[in-house]
Every structure is written in structure tokens, then in C-alpha cells.
Design a protein around this motif. Structure first.
Motif, short mmCIF file in Angstrom:
data_model
loop_
_atom_site.label_atom_id
_atom_site.label_comp_id
_atom_site.label_asym_id
_atom_site.label_seq_id
_atom_site.Cartn_x
_atom_site.Cartn_y
_atom_site.Cartn_z
N THR A 7 0.83 -1.21 0.00
CA THR A 7 0.00 0.00 0.00
C THR A 7 0.86 1.25 0.00
N ARG B 98 -4.70 7.13 -5.84
CA ARG B 98 -4.54 6.93 -4.40
C ARG B 98 -4.59 5.44 -4.06
N ASN C 159 -4.87 2.95 -0.46
CA ASN C 159 -5.03 2.88 0.98
C ASN C 159 -5.36 1.46 1.42
N LEU D 223 -12.93 6.05 1.96
CA LEU D 223 -11.58 6.08 1.38
C LEU D 223 -11.62 6.02 -0.14
N THR E 271 -3.78 9.16 0.94
CA THR E 271 -3.15 8.04 0.23
C THR E 271 -2.02 7.48 1.08
N SER F 283 -2.38 5.38 3.48
CA SER F 283 -2.80 5.26 4.87
C SER F 283 -3.16 3.82 5.23
#
Length: 260
Positions: A168, A181, A183, A237, A246, A248
Motif C-alpha cells: 500500500t 490513491r 489505501n 476512502l 493516500t 494510509s
């Protein structure tokens, strides 16, 4: 309010639990769905549930098979693009748990587990990247609090999940300049899923209740999690409301990670 109308979402592990709940909630929001799981009959049931939420049949596709096989992963993306022509969100939820400590683990079981729960996520994401770059879309990986909280009896599971956390972060750095992004969601024990029933434990309803009760005692919120809890976080998200988030890693465990 998150807006997923006409967004194309690829959901793996869509036949039960968190994956099923994700598909149904996205159907309520008008997303176009491509559902993936091992068993076709269960996918057909989820498809029907999505239609009952108002999503027309033409806006749902599915593909059943073994994610550990590269040919199947290629088939997924090929069929998805043929049907919808684009991809906005990859919600990679598929996975299972393997109960075994180091001394008990067989190499063939290790290989099978890693192929499904780690390698497949890496290479499915790789296949999706060109399309996600076009739409400036995003990826949600399903990880676990066990990526940071060791448990010897599920050692290979713990190892695979910390790999997903690092995937990730690395992928978020790689894709950030492209506006994509990435996550991760890291649940604790989530009740009303088949993860224990599908494991080597072959857990019964009574076993499931015991795990849920134990989880409720360990969580500071004093209840077990539900698929809907995870889906709410996933939808946030994946939505434009999280456009500056992003890389996370998001625990959702009722505070279990605060122990000891």
C-alpha cells in the motif's frame, strides 16, 4: 455524501462477508460493478441482491475463479474492460485465514496461502494500473490488524498482511504523481463473515459466536465488528471525499490494537 454513480468498481471476494456487503452498498450508490470470487453460484446470489437495490443487470458483471492463477487475473481485467471500458476503483478484499504456527506449517500450504493472499493482490493491481491512471482512480487493499499485532498461530497470515501494508505504501508513492490513491483497511475480528468457516477450523455457528464474544471483550468499544463497519470506511476512502488521503493504514477494530 460519497458519489459512486457510474463509477466502475472491481470487487474481489465479493461472494460473502465484507466483499458482499461492499458490492451491495455500492449498488445502492449506483456504481457499475465487476464482482470476483471463487464460486459462481454465490456470485449470482450477490448479483441478484445488487439488482434488488436498484442496479440494473447491465451494470453488473462477474467472473469466478482462482485468483492465484495469473490467467484468471488477466481474464478478470480483460472482461471488465470489455464490458465497461474503464476502471475507477479496485477494492481487493479477497482472502482467507490460515491457522498454523511455524513448527506446524507445511510448505505447500504456505505457498498456496501467499499466492492467494499476497502475490495475487500485487499482480492484480499491476494489471489494473494502466486503467486506474487513466481515471485517476484508487485502490483499497484489505489488510488486518494482525499486520502489526503478532499471533503465532496465524504466523503466515500476519506475514502476508504486513506485506499488504507495505505494498500500500510503496504503491501510493509510485502512483501519487499519476493522481492515483492507494489505501489499506486493517480490520480486527469481523462477525457475520465466513473467514473462520472457510478456514481449516471449519468453524461452526457456535465457534463463530465464541470468537465474536471474545472479540467483544477485547475491543474497547465492547462489541464485535460487522461488515457494515468496514464498508463505511471503505466507501469513504474510495470516494472523492478522501481525495487527499493516500498511503494510509486504517485500523478498524473497536480499539483492540490499543492492547495490551
Amino acid at each position: 455524501m460519497a458519489n459512486f454513480r457510474e463509477k466502475v468498481v472491481l470487487v474481489t471476494g465479493a461472494s460473502s462477508g465484507i466483499g458482499e456487503a461492499t458490492a451491495i452498498k455500492l449498488a445502492e450508490h449506483g456504481a457499475r460493478l465487476f464482482l470476483v470470487a471463487l464460486e459462481e453460484d454465490k456470485l449470482q446470489i450477490v448479483q441478484q441482491k445488487c439488482e434488488e437495490k436498484g442496479l440494473v443487470k447491465e451494470k453488473i458483471g462477474y467472473c469466478s475463479g482462482d485468483l492465484s492463477q495469473s490467467a484468471f487475473r488477466e481474464e478478470i481485467v480483460r472482461n471488465l474492460i470489455q464490458k465497461f471500458g474503464r476502471l475507477d476503483i479496485l477494492a481487493d478484499i479477497a482472502g482467507y485465514v490460515m491457522f498454523s504456527n511455524v513448527s506446524e506449517t507445511k510448505e505447500e500450504d504456505y505457498d498456496r496461502f501467499v499466492n492467494v493472499n499476497q502475490k495475487a493482490k500485487f499482480f492484480l493491481a499491476q494489471l489494473c494500473l494502466p486503467y486506474l491512471k487513466e481515471t485517476k482512480g484508487n485502490i483499497i487493499f484489505m489488510s488486518s490488524i494482525r499486520s502489526t499485532i503478532p499471533e503465532p498461530k496465524v504466523v503466515v497470515y500476519c506475514m502476508a498482511k504486513i506485506a499488504i501494508d507495505m505494498l500500500t505504501k510503496c504503491l501510493a508513492k509510485e502512483l501519487g504523481p499519476h493522481g492515483v490513491r492507494v489505501n489499506a483497511i486493517n480490520p480486527g475480528f469481523i462477525d457475520d463473515t465466513n473467514i473462520l468457516r472457510n478456514s481449516a477450523l471449519k468453524a461452526t455457528d457456535e465457534d463463530q459466536k465464541k470468537y465474536a464474544d471474545m472479540s467483544a471483550k477485547q475491543a474497547h468499544l465492547k462489541r464485535a465488528g460487522k461488515p457494515e463497519d468496514v464498508v463505511s470506511l471503505l466507501l469513504f476512502l474510495a470516494s472523492d471525499e478522501a481525495s487527499y488521503i493516500t498511503g494510509s493504514i486504517n485500523n478498524i477494530d473497536g480499539g483492540f490494537h490499543l492492547y495490551p
